[in-house]
Enzyme design. Structure first.
Site, PDB file in Angstrom:
ATOM      1  N   THR A  12     -51.173  34.810  59.401  1.00  0.00           N
ATOM      2  CA  THR A  12     -51.794  36.113  59.264  1.00  0.00           C
ATOM      3  C   THR A  12     -50.969  37.089  60.081  1.00  0.00           C
ATOM      4  O   THR A  12     -49.831  36.800  60.417  1.00  0.00           O
ATOM      5  CB  THR A  12     -53.244  36.015  59.788  1.00  0.00           C
ATOM      6  OG1 THR A  12     -53.927  37.200  59.463  1.00  0.00           O
ATOM      7  CG2 THR A  12     -53.297  35.768  61.269  1.00  0.00           C
ATOM      8  N   LYS A  44     -60.421  37.555  63.096  1.00  0.00           N
ATOM      9  CA  LYS A  44     -59.546  36.702  63.900  1.00  0.00           C
ATOM     10  C   LYS A  44     -59.338  37.248  65.303  1.00  0.00           C
ATOM     11  O   LYS A  44     -58.527  36.732  66.050  1.00  0.00           O
ATOM     12  CB  LYS A  44     -58.203  36.549  63.196  1.00  0.00           C
ATOM     13  CG  LYS A  44     -58.352  35.970  61.796  1.00  0.00           C
ATOM     14  CD  LYS A  44     -57.104  36.137  61.005  1.00  0.00           C
ATOM     15  CE  LYS A  44     -57.388  35.889  59.549  1.00  0.00           C
ATOM     16  NZ  LYS A  44     -56.305  36.286  58.697  1.00  0.00           N
ATOM     17  N   GLY A  56     -56.893  37.146  69.961  1.00  0.00           N
ATOM     18  CA  GLY A  56     -56.719  36.988  68.529  1.00  0.00           C
ATOM     19  C   GLY A  56     -55.859  35.781  68.244  1.00  0.00           C
ATOM     20  O   GLY A  56     -55.032  35.397  69.070  1.00  0.00           O
ATOM     21  N   SER A 139     -47.399  35.494  60.285  1.00  0.00           N
ATOM     22  CA  SER A 139     -46.391  35.721  59.246  1.00  0.00           C
ATOM     23  C   SER A 139     -45.918  37.164  59.204  1.00  0.00           C
ATOM     24  O   SER A 139     -44.745  37.446  59.019  1.00  0.00           O
ATOM     25  CB  SER A 139     -46.952  35.354  57.871  1.00  0.00           C
ATOM     26  OG  SER A 139     -47.230  33.979  57.816  1.00  0.00           O
ATOM     27  N   CYS A 174     -45.803  41.848  53.996  1.00  0.00           N
ATOM     28  CA  CYS A 174     -46.074  40.405  54.072  1.00  0.00           C
ATOM     29  C   CYS A 174     -47.173  40.011  53.086  1.00  0.00           C
ATOM     30  O   CYS A 174     -48.284  40.542  53.156  1.00  0.00           O
ATOM     31  CB  CYS A 174     -46.482  40.038  55.491  1.00  0.00           C
ATOM     32  SG  CYS A 174     -46.923  38.305  55.693  1.00  0.00           S
ATOM     33  N   THR A 177     -50.641  38.888  54.512  1.00  0.00           N
ATOM     34  CA  THR A 177     -51.364  39.881  55.311  1.00  0.00           C
ATOM     35  C   THR A 177     -52.038  40.860  54.352  1.00  0.00           C
ATOM     36  O   THR A 177     -51.399  41.363  53.443  1.00  0.00           O
ATOM     37  CB  THR A 177     -50.378  40.646  56.227  1.00  0.00           C
ATOM     38  OG1 THR A 177     -49.710  39.704  57.065  1.00  0.00           O
ATOM     39  CG2 THR A 177     -51.098  41.668  57.089  1.00  0.00           C
TER      40      THR A 177
END
Length: 186
Positions: A12, A44, A56, A139, A174, A177
């Protein structure tokens, strides 16, 4: 991030931005399993220690939540001392046979400090940029990190807004995301 089997893990994006006396940590909400998006609005980022610490995670959701619980226990054990709790968790994470297999990273912050924690024993405090600093994991972390640093240096935006914009930029680049952003701020 590589898994224990050497495969690339897609996570993420979590970013922490510090400006002046404020710190914000935010993440996107996407959860993927393989090539499939399983959830869009996962949270998160958490407040720990009666709201005095932000944390996080990126990586495996179960591992991330378990690490947050262990980190919160370390905060309690070390009476809210963030650097000490971070070091102690990293030591356990690196040496414990089961914890070593956890596939996640943590970003943690209080009003004074920010740290990135990993299972290889890393406890990294980001370099200051202007009157703040930026750290990112997952990521989309490199994209959010670059965007956050540029915004911190080139604008007078507050930490929360830089966090949101950095996550949106990462979400445009990304595929792991999304734009379902959650942010916590101290």
């Amino acid at each position: 991030m590589k898994t224990n089997e050497g495969q690339t893990m897609h996570a993420t994006t979590v970013v922490a931005v510090r400006r002046g006396d404020k710190v914000a940590i935010g993440s996107d909400g996407q959860v993927t399993l393989g090539q499939t998006v399983m959830k869009h609005g996962a949270r998160k980022v958490r407040r720990l220690r009666d709201g005095q610490v932000l944390a996080g995670f990126a990586g495996s959701a179960a591992d991330g939540v378990a690490l947050l619980e262990r980190f919160e226990a370390k905060l309690k054990e070390w009476n809210g001392n963030l650097p000490r709790a971070a070091v102690e968790l990293a030591k356990d994470w690196r040496t414990d046979r089961i914890l070593r297999r956890y596939e996640a990273l943590l970003l943690v912050a209080d009003r004074e400090r920010t740290f990135l924690l990993s299972g290889t024993g890393d406890v990294i405090e980001p370099d200051p940029v202007g009157d703040g600093g930026v750290a990112a994991i997952g990521s989309g972390g490199p994209y959010a990190l670059a965007a956050g640093r540029a915004l911190l240096e080139a604008t007078a935006l507050p930490a929360r807004e830089i966090t949101e914009r950095a996550l949106r930029i990462a979400g445009e680049i990304c595929i792991y995301t999304n734009m379902q952003i959650s942010i916590e701020e101290l």
